[in-house]
Design an enzyme around this catalytic site. Structure first.
Site, PDB file in Angstrom:
ATOM      1  N   ASN A 116      82.187  -0.766  14.218  1.00 32.17           N
ATOM      2  CA  ASN A 116      80.827   0.234  14.531  1.00 32.17           C
ATOM      3  C   ASN A 116      79.711  -0.656  13.603  1.00 32.17           C
ATOM      4  OD1 ASN A 116      78.650   1.189  15.182  1.00 32.17           O
ATOM      5  ND2 ASN A 116      79.006   3.086  14.236  1.00 32.17           N
ATOM      6  N   LYS A 139      77.147  -1.283  13.659  1.00 30.15           N
ATOM      7  CA  LYS A 139      75.730  -0.931  13.055  1.00 30.15           C
ATOM      8  C   LYS A 139      74.397  -1.347  13.103  1.00 30.15           C
ATOM      9  CE  LYS A 139      78.592   2.991  11.090  1.00 30.15           C
ATOM     10  NZ  LYS A 139      78.282   4.436  10.355  1.00 30.15           N
ATOM     11  N   HIS A 144      77.642   9.765  17.930  1.00 26.98           N
ATOM     12  CA  HIS A 144      77.792   9.306  17.346  1.00 26.98           C
ATOM     13  C   HIS A 144      76.465   9.770  16.273  1.00 26.98           C
ATOM     14  CE1 HIS A 144      77.935   7.007  13.017  1.00 26.98           C
ATOM     15  NE2 HIS A 144      78.758   6.639  14.053  1.00 26.98           N
ATOM     16  N   GLU A 170      75.392   9.682  14.122  1.00 25.05           N
ATOM     17  CA  GLU A 170      73.942   9.285  13.630  1.00 25.05           C
ATOM     18  C   GLU A 170      72.693   9.300  14.476  1.00 25.05           C
ATOM     19  OE1 GLU A 170      75.374   5.562  12.166  1.00 25.05           O
ATOM     20  OE2 GLU A 170      76.436   6.280   9.919  1.00 25.05           O
ATOM     21  N   GLU A 218      84.649  12.143  13.959  1.00 28.47           N
ATOM     22  CA  GLU A 218      84.824  12.083  12.943  1.00 28.47           C
ATOM     23  C   GLU A 218      83.887  12.646  12.088  1.00 28.47           C
ATOM     24  OE1 GLU A 218      83.305   7.615  12.834  1.00 28.47           O
ATOM     25  OE2 GLU A 218      81.663   8.438  14.026  1.00 28.47           O
ATOM     26  N   GLY A 267      80.640   7.119   5.513  1.00 34.56           N
ATOM     27  CA  GLY A 267      79.431   5.568   5.062  1.00 34.56           C
ATOM     28  C   GLY A 267      79.837   5.906   3.610  1.00 34.56           C
ATOM     29  N   SER A 297      85.133   6.678   6.802  1.00 34.67           N
ATOM     30  CA  SER A 297      85.524   6.206   5.414  1.00 34.67           C
ATOM     31  C   SER A 297      86.802   5.406   5.417  1.00 34.67           C
ATOM     32  CB  SER A 297      85.435   6.482   4.334  1.00 34.67           C
ATOM     33  OG  SER A 297      84.157   7.068   4.250  1.00 34.67           O
TER      34      SER A 297
HETATM   35  C1  PEP Z   1      81.340   4.764  11.931  1.00 33.78           C
HETATM   36  O1  PEP Z   1      80.173   4.472  11.543  1.00 33.78           O
HETATM   37  O2  PEP Z   1      81.475   5.555  13.446  1.00 33.78           O
HETATM   38  C2  PEP Z   1      82.307   5.144  10.583  1.00 33.78           C
HETATM   39  C3  PEP Z   1      83.183   5.671  10.615  1.00 33.78           C
HETATM   40  O3  PEP Z   1      81.405   4.829   9.504  1.00 33.78           O
HETATM   41  P1  PEP Z   1      81.858   4.670   7.747  1.00 33.78           P
HETATM   42  O4  PEP Z   1      83.447   3.655   8.403  1.00 33.78           O
HETATM   43  O5  PEP Z   1      80.965   3.236   7.631  1.00 33.78           O
HETATM   44  O6  PEP Z   1      82.230   5.722   7.260  1.00 33.78           O
END
Ligand code: PEP
Length: 283
Positions: free
Chosen positions: A11, A13, A101, A103, A171, A177, A209
């Site tokens: 992803n 982003k 997601h 976000e 998640e 992040g 992460s």
């Molecule tokens: C994500 O954007 O779904 C995500 C898991 O980001 P990160 O790996 O940076 O934590």
């Protein structure tokens, strides 16, 4: 019972100008070509920002790497300024779309009903939906993480969900992040809880992460069918290393001997059957 081939999805982003997207796509295609027929040993999917879909789609076409969107509207078209329809994603070669997601849920107020509608829209366009669920830090500390995730699944997953039209990504919001990851025990417990609420053989990814250092232990968990990777997917070597840490699919004991450790169903790239080259894209 078929083997669930692992899926590692990047992803990106809201990151990357054209030259960044081109460099990253080329780096991944280069590694795919060098790896040969088996690729990294799992399916690979990249979800660039909308501005890069056509460019990246053209570069990865035919490589075995699938293309996905990061969000979509539920409707096919209309007066929705700034939105992208599932049909538009499919039109530029996407086979997948990330939906729900955190976000989007937290930054754009998307609730389960909205996510449910978007998944139906994605299916209408022939896309596989990657449905994201996860608890906040406060919910985890309050001991309600499983209830929250169960309620997100109940509210956002349409009843027609099947393993080839839906992937779930667990998640934890507090792990996205932040450099923090859930413990292996918590990941295993949550994935087991999610598994009981899904059609059999639906893949469950972990996200939060994931990086080259922790990928092997997370991807080695039995109920973890891959990873949704944010930050580490922006670096070709990191993303590739994560993918290379997927253990080879092992069929259940009674099915072993039907085609070796990477049997026919595992070698087939399930996304490949649905992969579309963007209209007019070169190889
Ligand atoms: C994500 O954007 O779904 C995500 C898991 O980001 P990160 O790996 O940076 O934590």
């Amino acid at each position: 019972m078929a083997v669930r081939t692992k899926l590692v999805a990047g992803n990106w982003k809201m990151n990357g100008l054209r030259e960044d997207g081109v460099a990253l796509a080329r780096a991944l295609v280069h590694r795919m070509v060098a790896a040969g027929a088996g690729g990294p040993g799992c399916e690979l999917l990249v979800c660039p920002p909308a501005t890069l879909l056509t460019t990246v789609g053209g570069l990865i076409a035919g490589s075995g790497i699938a293309l996905g969107g990061q969000d979509c509207h539920a409707a096919a078209k209309g007066a929705f300024t700034g939105d992208i329809s599932p049909e538009m994603l499919a039109d530029v070669g996407c086979t997948h779309v990330i939906l729900g997601h955190s976000e989007r849920r937290h930054g754009h107020g998307e609730d389960d009903t909205a996510v449910h509608g978007k998944i139906l829209g994605a299916w209408r366009a022939g896309l596989t939906a990657i449905l994201c669920v996860g608890e906040t830090r406060a919910q985890r500390e309050a001991g309600t993480a499983v209830d929250i995730v169960a309620s997100q699944l109940a509210g956002s997953m349409p009843s027609q969900a099947e393993p080839d039209n839906l992937v779930v990504a667990y998640e934890p919001v507090w792990a996205i992040g932040t450099g923090l990851t859930a413990t292996l025990e918590d990941i295993a417990a949550m994935h087991a809880a999610i598994r009981t609420r899904l059609p059999a053989q639906t893949r469950i990814l972990y996200g939060g992460s994931v990086n080259p250092q922790n990928a092997a232990s997370i991807l080695g968990l039995g109920e973890v069918d891959g990873a949704l990777v944010g930050g580490a997917s922006l670096d070709g070597e990191s993303f590739w290393t994560i993918a290379r840490n997927c253990p080879s699919p092992q069929p259940p004991p009674r099915e072993r001997g039907e085609g070796g450790p990477l049997g026919a169903s595992a070698m087939r790239h399930p996304t490949g059957a649905r992969t579309r080259a963007p209209k007019g894209a070169g190889g």
